[in-house]
Design a protein around this motif. Structure first.
Motif, PDB file in Angstrom:
ATOM      1  N   GLU A   3       0.833  -1.203   0.000  1.00  0.00           N
ATOM      2  CA  GLU A   3       0.000   0.000   0.000  1.00  0.00           C
ATOM      3  C   GLU A   3       0.870   1.257   0.000  1.00  0.00           C
ATOM      4  N   PHE A   4       1.966   1.242   0.766  1.00  0.00           N
ATOM      5  CA  PHE A   4       2.896   2.371   0.740  1.00  0.00           C
ATOM      6  C   PHE A   4       3.469   2.576  -0.656  1.00  0.00           C
ATOM      7  N   LEU A   5       3.910   1.500  -1.275  1.00  0.00           N
ATOM      8  CA  LEU A   5       4.506   1.602  -2.605  1.00  0.00           C
ATOM      9  C   LEU A   5       3.483   2.102  -3.620  1.00  0.00           C
ATOM     10  N   LEU A   6       2.262   1.563  -3.568  1.00  0.00           N
ATOM     11  CA  LEU A   6       1.210   2.012  -4.490  1.00  0.00           C
ATOM     12  C   LEU A   6       0.893   3.486  -4.282  1.00  0.00           C
ATOM     13  N   PHE A   7       0.882   3.934  -3.034  1.00  0.00           N
ATOM     14  CA  PHE A   7       0.588   5.341  -2.742  1.00  0.00           C
ATOM     15  C   PHE A   7       1.664   6.259  -3.315  1.00  0.00           C
ATOM     16  N   PHE A   8       2.936   5.972  -3.056  1.00  0.00           N
ATOM     17  CA  PHE A   8       4.000   6.874  -3.497  1.00  0.00           C
ATOM     18  C   PHE A   8       4.144   6.886  -5.020  1.00  0.00           C
ATOM     19  N   VAL A   9       4.029   5.730  -5.659  1.00  0.00           N
ATOM     20  CA  VAL A   9       4.137   5.699  -7.127  1.00  0.00           C
ATOM     21  C   VAL A   9       2.972   6.454  -7.753  1.00  0.00           C
TER      22      VAL A   9
END
Length: 374
Positions: A181-187
């Motif tokens: 979820e963190f990775l999806l948010f930042f990208v």
């Protein structure tokens, strides 16, 4: 044979008068008729809303980071436009802005995590210490128990019982998103900020007529302006709250005033529940850290007084000039989005409410019926 005035014979009646048939009263107002099509339309809209809420709840792992990235990206778009006007490419601006936001978040998490890890390792010891400090409430609880017994109530609460700490691990899992979820948010955030101008243009050009394009442009501009102003204003206010909390904790001798100040900054982004959670945290830390109950409650009481002034005078005076949010609407939105998406949903509740108000202002007809003045 004598005939009364209202007993005329058939040959004396007018041509349009039927014998024994009363005339309808033309002044009687008929009740409004609810058509079948209206009921069907309402039922379909209700089913659509239920389906949308169910999908958002079931697919939280996808929709929460994406919606969060869209909202935060819209808030940060004015900063990207400012850098672009200074001849910095928008893609580079997006990376710089997200990096700066991530560094600020990592700094705040670093301030909070160190004492939090220390205290979490001592939870059983701190729980016993807190229980010993709260023996001052044994007499009021005993009186309450006697009153319950006299009134015939249950005798389930005879002494103050400390809760078990089995909730710590589920709470941490609930509050911390996954790495995906963190990775999806930042990208998504970087790509959204970098391509926001093209997305705006594509969204405006989907409409054929000039009026619809102009309305869409006005809506997007106002959403971007309102969310950007909201983020800037609320961040400045929360930094002030954190600085005041740190000063209060340092003056009253509380441990780790910098960590408590950083925690106040983070929690104040969540309306209503954030200040309450901070007050509870300060109370627990103060009671455990000081030898007397009065000394332990000095910092939380000072924080409560400052929060009262900030919530009733400072914040309304600043934000009220930009956008007027009804307190009941803020609370309902906070409860709904927190239930749906957890703490991050609570953070998104006010921005999503602002977006809904902007859409209502532009999409509903202006010539709507108004209530008469009081």
């Amino acid at each position: 044979m004598r005939v009364l005035p209202n007993e005329r014979g058939p040959h004396e009646r007018g041509p349009n008068e039927a014998g024994g048939t009363p005339l309808p009263d033309s002044k009687t107002e008929l009740p409004p008729v609810i058509r079948r099509a209206e009921v069907v339309a309402f039922a379909l809209v209700a089913l659509l809303v239920i389906c949308v809420v169910a999908v958002l709840y079931a697919a939280k792992a996808f929709f929460l980071p994406v919606v969060m990235a869209f909202v935060v990206g819209t808030m940060l778009s004015p900063a990207a436009g400012f850098l672009e006007r200074h001849h910095i490419p928008r893609s580079v601006s997006a990376v710089l802005i997200v990096t700066a936001v991530g560094a600020a978040g990592a700094f705040i998490v670093g301030l909070i995590s160190s004492p939090l890890m220390e205290w979490s390792n001592r939870l059983p010891e701190l729980g016993s210490l807190l229980k010993d400090k709260l023996h001052v409430f044994d007499r009021p609880l005993a009186l309450w128990h006697q009153l319950q017994t006299m009134l015939g109530g249950s005798d389930g609460l005879s002494s103050l019982q400390m809760p078990k700490f089995d909730w710590v691990q589920p709470t941490i899992e609930f509050l911390s998103p996954t790495f995906t979820e963190f990775l999806l948010f930042f990208v998504t955030l970087i790509l959204f900020i970098a391509s926001w101008r093209d997305l705006r243009r594509a969204l405006i050009l989907t409409f054929a007529d000039h009026d619809s394009r102009l309305r869409t442009l006005k809506i997007l501009n106002e959403i971007e302006e309102q969310l950007g102003g909201y983020l800037l204003t609320v961040t400045a206010i929360n930094l002030g709250v954190g600085a005041a909390t740190g000063i209060i904790c340092a003056v009253t001798g509380m441990p780790n005033p910098a960590a408590l100040a950083a925690l106040a900054v983070v929690l104040n982004f969540f309306p209503i529940i954030g200040p309450v959670a901070m007050f509870v945290t300060l109370s627990a830390v103060g009671i455990v850290s000081f030898s007397t109950l009065g000394a332990g409650l000095m910092a939380p009481l000072a924080f409560a007084a400052f929060t009262f002034l900030e919530g009733h005078f400072i914040t309304p005076a600043i934000i009220g000039r930009r956008i007027e949010l009804n307190a009941l609407a803020v609370f309902i939105a906070l409860a709904f989005w927190t239930w749906l998406w957890g703490p991050m949903g609570g953070f998104l509740s006010s921005p999503l409410l602002i977006v809904a108000l902007v859409l209502k202002e532009h999409l509903l007809p202006e010539q709507s019926p108004q209530l008469p003045p009081d």
